[in-house]
Motif scaffolding. Structure first.
Motif, PDB file in Angstrom:
ATOM      1  N   VAL A  32       6.359   5.823   0.954  1.00 45.67           N
ATOM      2  CA  VAL A  32       6.531   5.073  -0.434  1.00 45.67           C
ATOM      3  C   VAL A  32       5.229   4.838  -0.727  1.00 45.67           C
ATOM      4  O   VAL A  32       4.094   5.048  -0.250  1.00 45.67           O
ATOM      5  N   SER A  33       5.083   4.545  -2.227  1.00 50.07           N
ATOM      6  CA  SER A  33       4.105   4.429  -3.162  1.00 50.07           C
ATOM      7  C   SER A  33       3.731   3.289  -3.094  1.00 50.07           C
ATOM      8  O   SER A  33       4.730   2.307  -3.164  1.00 50.07           O
ATOM      9  N   ALA A  34       2.434   2.520  -3.308  1.00 53.10           N
ATOM     10  CA  ALA A  34       2.316   1.150  -3.588  1.00 53.10           C
ATOM     11  C   ALA A  34       3.010   0.558  -4.834  1.00 53.10           C
ATOM     12  O   ALA A  34       3.257   1.339  -5.887  1.00 53.10           O
ATOM     13  N   GLY A  35       3.576  -0.436  -4.437  1.00 49.35           N
ATOM     14  CA  GLY A  35       4.474  -1.218  -5.640  1.00 49.35           C
ATOM     15  C   GLY A  35       6.009  -0.726  -5.739  1.00 49.35           C
ATOM     16  O   GLY A  35       6.787  -1.165  -6.412  1.00 49.35           O
ATOM     17  N   ILE A  91       0.905  -1.127   0.029  1.00 54.78           N
ATOM     18  CA  ILE A  91      -0.089   0.095   0.084  1.00 54.78           C
ATOM     19  C   ILE A  91       0.916   1.169  -0.056  1.00 54.78           C
ATOM     20  O   ILE A  91       2.031   1.183   0.476  1.00 54.78           O
ATOM     21  N   ALA A  92       0.388   2.438  -0.134  1.00 56.41           N
ATOM     22  CA  ALA A  92       0.965   3.915  -0.176  1.00 56.41           C
ATOM     23  C   ALA A  92       1.212   4.009   1.206  1.00 56.41           C
ATOM     24  O   ALA A  92       0.153   3.800   1.866  1.00 56.41           O
ATOM     25  N   GLY A  93       2.024   4.532   1.934  1.00 55.47           N
ATOM     26  CA  GLY A  93       2.021   5.202   3.205  1.00 55.47           C
ATOM     27  C   GLY A  93       3.359   5.409   3.836  1.00 55.47           C
ATOM     28  O   GLY A  93       4.372   5.487   2.995  1.00 55.47           O
ATOM     29  N   LYS A  94       3.494   5.142   4.988  1.00 47.88           N
ATOM     30  CA  LYS A  94       4.747   5.631   5.738  1.00 47.88           C
ATOM     31  C   LYS A  94       5.403   4.221   6.161  1.00 47.88           C
ATOM     32  O   LYS A  94       4.522   3.489   6.806  1.00 47.88           O
ATOM     33  N   ILE A  95       6.739   3.915   5.963  1.00 45.40           N
ATOM     34  CA  ILE A  95       7.260   2.725   6.521  1.00 45.40           C
ATOM     35  C   ILE A  95       7.306   3.004   8.088  1.00 45.40           C
ATOM     36  O   ILE A  95       8.282   3.772   8.669  1.00 45.40           O
ATOM     37  N   MET A  96       6.591   2.423   8.845  1.00 46.60           N
ATOM     38  CA  MET A  96       6.432   2.353  10.370  1.00 46.60           C
ATOM     39  C   MET A  96       7.613   1.652  11.192  1.00 46.60           C
ATOM     40  O   MET A  96       8.314   1.812  12.193  1.00 46.60           O
ATOM     41  N   LYS A  97       7.694   0.332  10.570  1.00 45.83           N
ATOM     42  CA  LYS A  97       8.712  -0.570  10.800  1.00 45.83           C
ATOM     43  C   LYS A  97       9.436  -1.180   9.726  1.00 45.83           C
ATOM     44  O   LYS A  97       8.888  -1.713   8.682  1.00 45.83           O
ATOM     45  N   LEU A  98      10.906  -1.476   9.822  1.00 45.98           N
ATOM     46  CA  LEU A  98      11.490  -1.883   8.977  1.00 45.98           C
ATOM     47  C   LEU A  98      12.634  -2.756   9.521  1.00 45.98           C
ATOM     48  O   LEU A  98      13.667  -2.022   9.964  1.00 45.98           O
ATOM     49  N   HIS A  99      12.595  -4.194   9.198  1.00 39.69           N
ATOM     50  CA  HIS A  99      13.514  -4.965   9.507  1.00 39.69           C
ATOM     51  C   HIS A  99      13.972  -5.632   8.192  1.00 39.69           C
ATOM     52  O   HIS A  99      13.210  -5.628   7.167  1.00 39.69           O
ATOM     53  N   ALA A 113      11.172  -8.227   7.591  1.00 39.53           N
ATOM     54  CA  ALA A 113       9.749  -7.859   7.831  1.00 39.53           C
ATOM     55  C   ALA A 113       9.521  -6.212   7.794  1.00 39.53           C
ATOM     56  O   ALA A 113      10.520  -5.705   8.119  1.00 39.53           O
ATOM     57  N   TYR A 114       8.405  -5.719   7.315  1.00 43.74           N
ATOM     58  CA  TYR A 114       8.249  -4.331   7.663  1.00 43.74           C
ATOM     59  C   TYR A 114       6.565  -4.087   7.698  1.00 43.74           C
ATOM     60  O   TYR A 114       5.905  -4.855   7.161  1.00 43.74           O
ATOM     61  N   VAL A 115       6.433  -2.825   8.170  1.00 42.62           N
ATOM     62  CA  VAL A 115       4.918  -2.291   8.174  1.00 42.62           C
ATOM     63  C   VAL A 115       5.014  -1.083   7.587  1.00 42.62           C
ATOM     64  O   VAL A 115       5.645  -0.106   7.902  1.00 42.62           O
ATOM     65  N   ILE A 116       3.804  -0.932   6.676  1.00 40.69           N
ATOM     66  CA  ILE A 116       3.472   0.347   6.174  1.00 40.69           C
ATOM     67  C   ILE A 116       2.227   0.862   6.374  1.00 40.69           C
ATOM     68  O   ILE A 116       1.151  -0.054   6.608  1.00 40.69           O
ATOM     69  N   VAL A 117       2.020   2.098   7.059  1.00 43.40           N
ATOM     70  CA  VAL A 117       0.920   2.586   7.571  1.00 43.40           C
ATOM     71  C   VAL A 117       0.317   3.669   6.649  1.00 43.40           C
ATOM     72  O   VAL A 117       1.130   4.391   6.238  1.00 43.40           O
TER      73      VAL A 117
END
Length: 148
Positions: free
Chosen positions: A95-98, A47-55, A58-62
């Motif tokens: 980031v943008s989606a994709g 999805i488009a958004g902000k990288i809240m966690k990045l290992h 693994a990563y989480v985008i909100v």
């Protein structure tokens, strides 16, 4: 409504196929998983958004709507301590989606005795909110599921 994209090429499968009870039982949240194409590739933002966690593994985008999506690259890959993964973005980036986030090689993960299957999870969502689920072959950037 949020459209969640496949973060990599491979075979879209249900979370029940993930060889980790925390994911397969839906404890992390509802979603899908991808059995990735073996070989070097890039995992992209679902999805488009902000990288809240990045290992590395693994990563989480909100997104701007506050919805977070977790992409976990393989199972038990935290034990690799980043070996075989290359970050292509930084925690806090928009980031943008994709957009590529991590470069990795699922074949290397598998050769090390771990499953390369990648859960893609809608965090803090209800199972009923995940619809229009795609199964079968997907390319990075294809629609994987809809979060109502």
């Amino acid at each position: 409504m949020t459209t969640v994209l496949a973060p990599m090429e491979g075979e879209a499968v249900g979370l029940a196929a993930v060889p980790d009870p925390v994911f397969s039982a839906g404890m992390v949240g509802p979603g899908m998983a991808i059995d990735p194409l073996r070989g070097p590739g890039k995992a992209v933002a679902p999805i488009a958004g902000k990288i809240m966690k990045l290992h590395p593994h693994a990563y989480v985008i909100v997104g701007d709507d506050g919805r977070g999506v977790l992409v976990h690259l393989g199972i038990d890959t935290v034990q690799l301590k980043g070996r075989g993964f290359q970050l292509l973005a930084t925690e806090g980036d928009r980031v943008s989606a994709g957009q590529p986030v991590v470069a990795w090689d699922p074949a290397v993960v598998e050769a090390g005795g771990r499953s390369p299957v990648c859960p893609v999870v809608a965090l803090d969502a209800l199972s009923a909110d995940v619809t229009r689920v795609v199964e079968g072959a997907v390319q990075a950037g294809d629609e994987l599921f809809t979060w109502e």
